[in-house]
Design a protein around this motif. Structure first.
Motif, short mmCIF file in Angstrom:
data_model
loop_
_atom_site.label_atom_id
_atom_site.label_comp_id
_atom_site.label_asym_id
_atom_site.label_seq_id
_atom_site.Cartn_x
_atom_site.Cartn_y
_atom_site.Cartn_z
N GLN A 14 0.83 -1.21 0.00
CA GLN A 14 0.00 0.00 0.00
C GLN A 14 0.87 1.26 0.00
O GLN A 14 0.58 2.23 -0.71
CB GLN A 14 -0.92 -0.01 1.23
N ALA A 18 1.08 4.06 -3.02
CA ALA A 18 0.85 5.49 -2.79
C ALA A 18 2.07 6.30 -3.22
O ALA A 18 1.95 7.38 -3.81
CB ALA A 18 0.54 5.74 -1.32
N GLN A 21 2.60 7.05 -6.89
CA GLN A 21 1.80 8.19 -7.35
C GLN A 21 2.44 9.53 -6.94
O GLN A 21 2.38 10.50 -7.68
CB GLN A 21 0.40 8.12 -6.75
N ILE A 148 -1.56 13.69 -0.81
CA ILE A 148 -1.02 12.33 -0.78
C ILE A 148 -0.24 12.09 0.50
O ILE A 148 -0.22 10.98 1.03
CB ILE A 148 -0.14 12.08 -2.03
N GLU A 151 -2.31 10.58 3.12
CA GLU A 151 -2.47 9.14 2.98
C GLU A 151 -1.21 8.41 3.43
O GLU A 151 -1.27 7.34 4.06
CB GLU A 151 -2.79 8.79 1.52
#
Length: 298
Positions: A14, A18, A21, A148, A151
């Protein structure tokens, strides 16, 4: 039924997803900052070039103002009085001719300076517009990064829950770093990078306590006397290519099709890189990510 907690491996996937990106945006942000700095330097140089012209205009306009005031206070009237008192039309005509020549010369000088100023202003206008666009783009990228990062912070908490304070990232220096040192520029750059192992990743940072990927390689090669830009793709464009079979300690390894990551080869099949938030600078295998190409600064 309660949902099972994700495994450490799932958490890492995960985080990696992330970061795949975010890192291209981070490197694009670095490129935008470089462009912005270059354009601002051009704008400052142009402003300095225009400043003397503005001073000339100010001085010329001051002279015109003084001349106009002089004529208002008595220049032309004095000339007319001279005709009335001396009775000499030729004297009056000569004075008017002198005044006319002075006025035309002043106007010509002023117009020449005004023309130059307008020429430079015309060149500066699109430059100002571009700086404005770059500033806006940088703000947009920063906003995207912030989103981001939120996250990433969530995933980092999951990582801490899974691993505890140990971090779960394994050995930072699994082999000699660099594997050899001969005093060459490449080994000097690699030695600098190895000395940063354990320091943290911070987007946009170029040391001395934290780095991002291109900030680390930039500073590593700066220690060897070679200048590189703070952007992975631009580093790729600046250095000659080498093949994998000819890799030497200190060479740069570029990753992903869009060139958003770079590490420095330290020998033995290892690179040192600043990979992502929450993970310290470390050695890892050269195949840790999809390789784009290899380059050799210097």
């Amino acid at each position: 039924m309660a949902r099972a907690q994700p495994s450490p491996a799932e958490i890492e996937k995960q985080i990696d997803a992330a970061w795949v990106q975010l890192e291209p945006l981070a490197e694009k942000h670095n490129a935008t900052r470089l462009d912005l700095q270059a354009k601002r330097k051009k704008a400052e140089a142009l402003a300095k070039k225009i400043a003397p012209l503005q001073l000339q205009i100010d001085l010329a306009m001051t002279k015109v103002g003084e001349y106009a005031a002089e004529q208002y206070k008595g220049g032309n009237f004095s000339a007319l009085n001279a005709v009335l008192t001396t009775g000499s039309p030729s004297t009056f005509a000569n004075q008017l001719e002198i005044l006319d020549v002075f006025a035309r010369r002043s106007q010509k000088d002023i117009q020449a300076v005004v023309d130059l100023r307008e020429r430079y202003a015309a060149q500066k206008a699109p430059l100002d517009q571009l700086v404005g666009q770059l500033t806006e783009e940088e703000a947009q990228l920063a906003a995207k990064k912030k989103q981001i990062d939120v996250e990433i912070t969530k995933l980092e908490k999951m990582r801490l829950d899974a691993y505890g304070s140990g971090g779960g990232i394994g050995e930072l220096r699994p082999a000699a770093c660099p594997v050899d040192y001969d005093g060459s520029a490449g080994t000097k750059a690699a030695k600098f990078a190895c000395a940063q192992i354990g320091k943290g990743y911070v987007f946009g940072s170029e040391g001395p306590n934290t780095y991002d990927c291109s900030g680390l390689t930039m500073k590593a090669w700066a220690a060897a006397g070679v200048g590189l830009p703070h952007n992975a793709a631009r580093q790729r464009g600046q250095v000659p290519s080498v093949s994998r079979s000819n890799l030497k300690v200190g060479d740069l390894v570029f990753y992903y099709s869009d060139l958003h990551h770079v590490g420095i080869y330290v020998g033995g099949g290892y690179i040192v890189d600043a990979s992502k938030p929450g993970v310290p600078i470390r050695m890892r295998t050269i195949n840790a990510a999809p390789i784009h190409s290899y380059g050799r600064p210097g």
